[in-house]
Write an enzyme that holds these catalytic residues in place. Structure first.
Site, PDB file in Angstrom:
ATOM      1  N   LEU A 148       6.850 -51.582  16.033  1.00  0.00           N
ATOM      2  CA  LEU A 148       5.505 -52.145  15.980  1.00  0.00           C
ATOM      3  C   LEU A 148       5.556 -53.463  15.222  1.00  0.00           C
ATOM      4  O   LEU A 148       6.382 -53.641  14.325  1.00  0.00           O
ATOM      5  CB  LEU A 148       4.532 -51.194  15.272  1.00  0.00           C
ATOM      6  CG  LEU A 148       4.316 -49.811  15.884  1.00  0.00           C
ATOM      7  CD1 LEU A 148       3.358 -49.004  15.002  1.00  0.00           C
ATOM      8  CD2 LEU A 148       3.782 -49.908  17.298  1.00  0.00           C
ATOM      9  N   ASP A 149       4.654 -54.382  15.569  1.00  0.00           N
ATOM     10  CA  ASP A 149       4.549 -55.633  14.819  1.00  0.00           C
ATOM     11  C   ASP A 149       4.195 -55.337  13.368  1.00  0.00           C
ATOM     12  O   ASP A 149       3.624 -54.285  13.048  1.00  0.00           O
ATOM     13  CB  ASP A 149       3.471 -56.539  15.423  1.00  0.00           C
ATOM     14  CG  ASP A 149       3.821 -57.017  16.827  1.00  0.00           C
ATOM     15  OD1 ASP A 149       5.003 -56.940  17.195  1.00  0.00           O
ATOM     16  OD2 ASP A 149       2.896 -57.457  17.542  1.00  0.00           O
ATOM     17  N   LEU A 150       4.484 -56.283  12.495  1.00  0.00           N
ATOM     18  CA  LEU A 150       4.243 -56.126  11.071  1.00  0.00           C
ATOM     19  C   LEU A 150       2.808 -55.693  10.781  1.00  0.00           C
ATOM     20  O   LEU A 150       2.569 -54.786   9.984  1.00  0.00           O
ATOM     21  CB  LEU A 150       4.540 -57.447  10.349  1.00  0.00           C
ATOM     22  CG  LEU A 150       4.283 -57.479   8.845  1.00  0.00           C
ATOM     23  CD1 LEU A 150       5.274 -56.574   8.111  1.00  0.00           C
ATOM     24  CD2 LEU A 150       4.375 -58.906   8.308  1.00  0.00           C
TER      25      LEU A 150
END
Length: 320
Positions: A148-150
């Site tokens: 997942l993105d940050l």
């Protein structure tokens, strides 16, 4: 003379019952086709005590089997350990949604990286997960399935051994591995249900940004508007459900921006707003087939507080 190598503490021993389709097949055929072991994994298992067994008796991989017999082998992460030993074990909070001998499904908070990266070797979900594995007597090997993105919150899947990782990554971009996200976007997409089928590529080599481009990789996102409302400053917004049919980097963010409905809080593709300080995107539901047992798992993560507050401001019911 063959010398057995002792397995790690609490090793994962995989077993299966030979099905009718494999009557007369070899033990190796069963291990590779029913359990999904690679040729390398089978080769390693031969030298780990008690080796590969058929109905409890050690056998050679060319031994023929009959339906109803039980084949077993220990999974070793010896080869993988060398490539992942740089992940520093670190105690940290883990919100565990599901866990068994093969899987670890975590509920990631926003602004926490999934994996260590150059210049950022600690303080990630990966560091915390490796420490958790060590506490269970397992090899400190991080078997990533997806990321997942940050700033994105919600469900992320890790495997606990190489065969589970292999089978899950094969399943990842198929209908068998379903990923549904909740997002809050600027404006209300029309039609209220549809899909964005647009190839994605890096803006330029080495760039963080992705763009829609004819020469990009195929990318498909299906969406549905679940509710709409207006923030106190007059901005119209919508809660949308997005189903990933492919897995390109920043896919939902790029696709929604490409149709004029960037995500709130997204300062790379969308619309920064004072009401939320990160991208309003949440990995909400996961549906997958267990890589070893084949059991269907249906998992869900509650919408986090910051996105709920944003919806309340806009007068949108968050539902579950």
């Amino acid at each position: 003379m063959t010398v057995d190598r002792a397995p790690a503490a609490n090793p994962r021993r995989l077993t299966c019952t030979v099905d009718a389709a494999h009557e007369g097949a070899t033990v190796e055929d069963v291990l590779r086709q029913q359990l999904g072991l690679t040729h390398r994994a089978v080769s390693r298992a031969k030298f780990i005590n008690p080796g590969i067994t058929l109905d409890g008796q050690r056998v050679r991989v060319r031994t023929r089997v009959h339906a109803g017999q039980t084949v077993a082998a220990i999974v070793s992460d010896a080869a993988a350990r060398a490539t992942t030993s740089r992940v520093v074990p670190e105690r940290g909070p883990l919100a565990i949604t599901y866990e068994d001998e093969d899987l670890l499904v975590l509920d990631k908070p926003p602004r926490l990286a999934v994996h260590p990266s150059p210049g950022h070797q600690t303080g990630t979900l990966g560091n915390y997960a490796v420490a958790h594995l060590i506490d269970q007597g397992l090899p400190p090997v991080l078997h990533a399935v997806h990321r997942l993105d940050l700033e994105t919150s919600g469900l992320v899947v890790l495997a606990k051994n190489a065969p589970a990782q292999h089978r899950l990554t094969e399943q990842l971009h198929t209908q068998g591995f379903s990923r549904v996200y909740l997002a809050i976007c600027d404006g209300v997409p029309e039609p209220c249900q549809g899909e964005v089928d647009a190839p994605i590529k890096q803006e330029r080599p080495g760039a963080k940004r992705r763009i829609v481009s004819e020469d990009g990789k195929p990318a498909l996102t299906r969406y549905e508007v679940m509710g709409s409302g207006t923030l106190p400053d007059g901005r119209e917004v919508a809660l949308i459900r997005c189903r990933l049919m492919t897995g390109r980097t920043h896919q939902i963010r790029v696709h929604l921006a490409s149709i004029g409905h960037g995500l709130l809080g997204d300062d790379l593709y969308g619309v920064p707003v004072p009401q939320i300080d990160r991208t309003a995107l949440h990995s909400w539901q996961l549906s997958l087939s267990h890589p070893i047992t084949g059991e269907r798992l249906e998992l869900e993560s509650p919408l986090p507080a910051d996105m709920r507050r944003l919806l309340e401001m806009a007068g949108i019911k968050a539902g579950r």
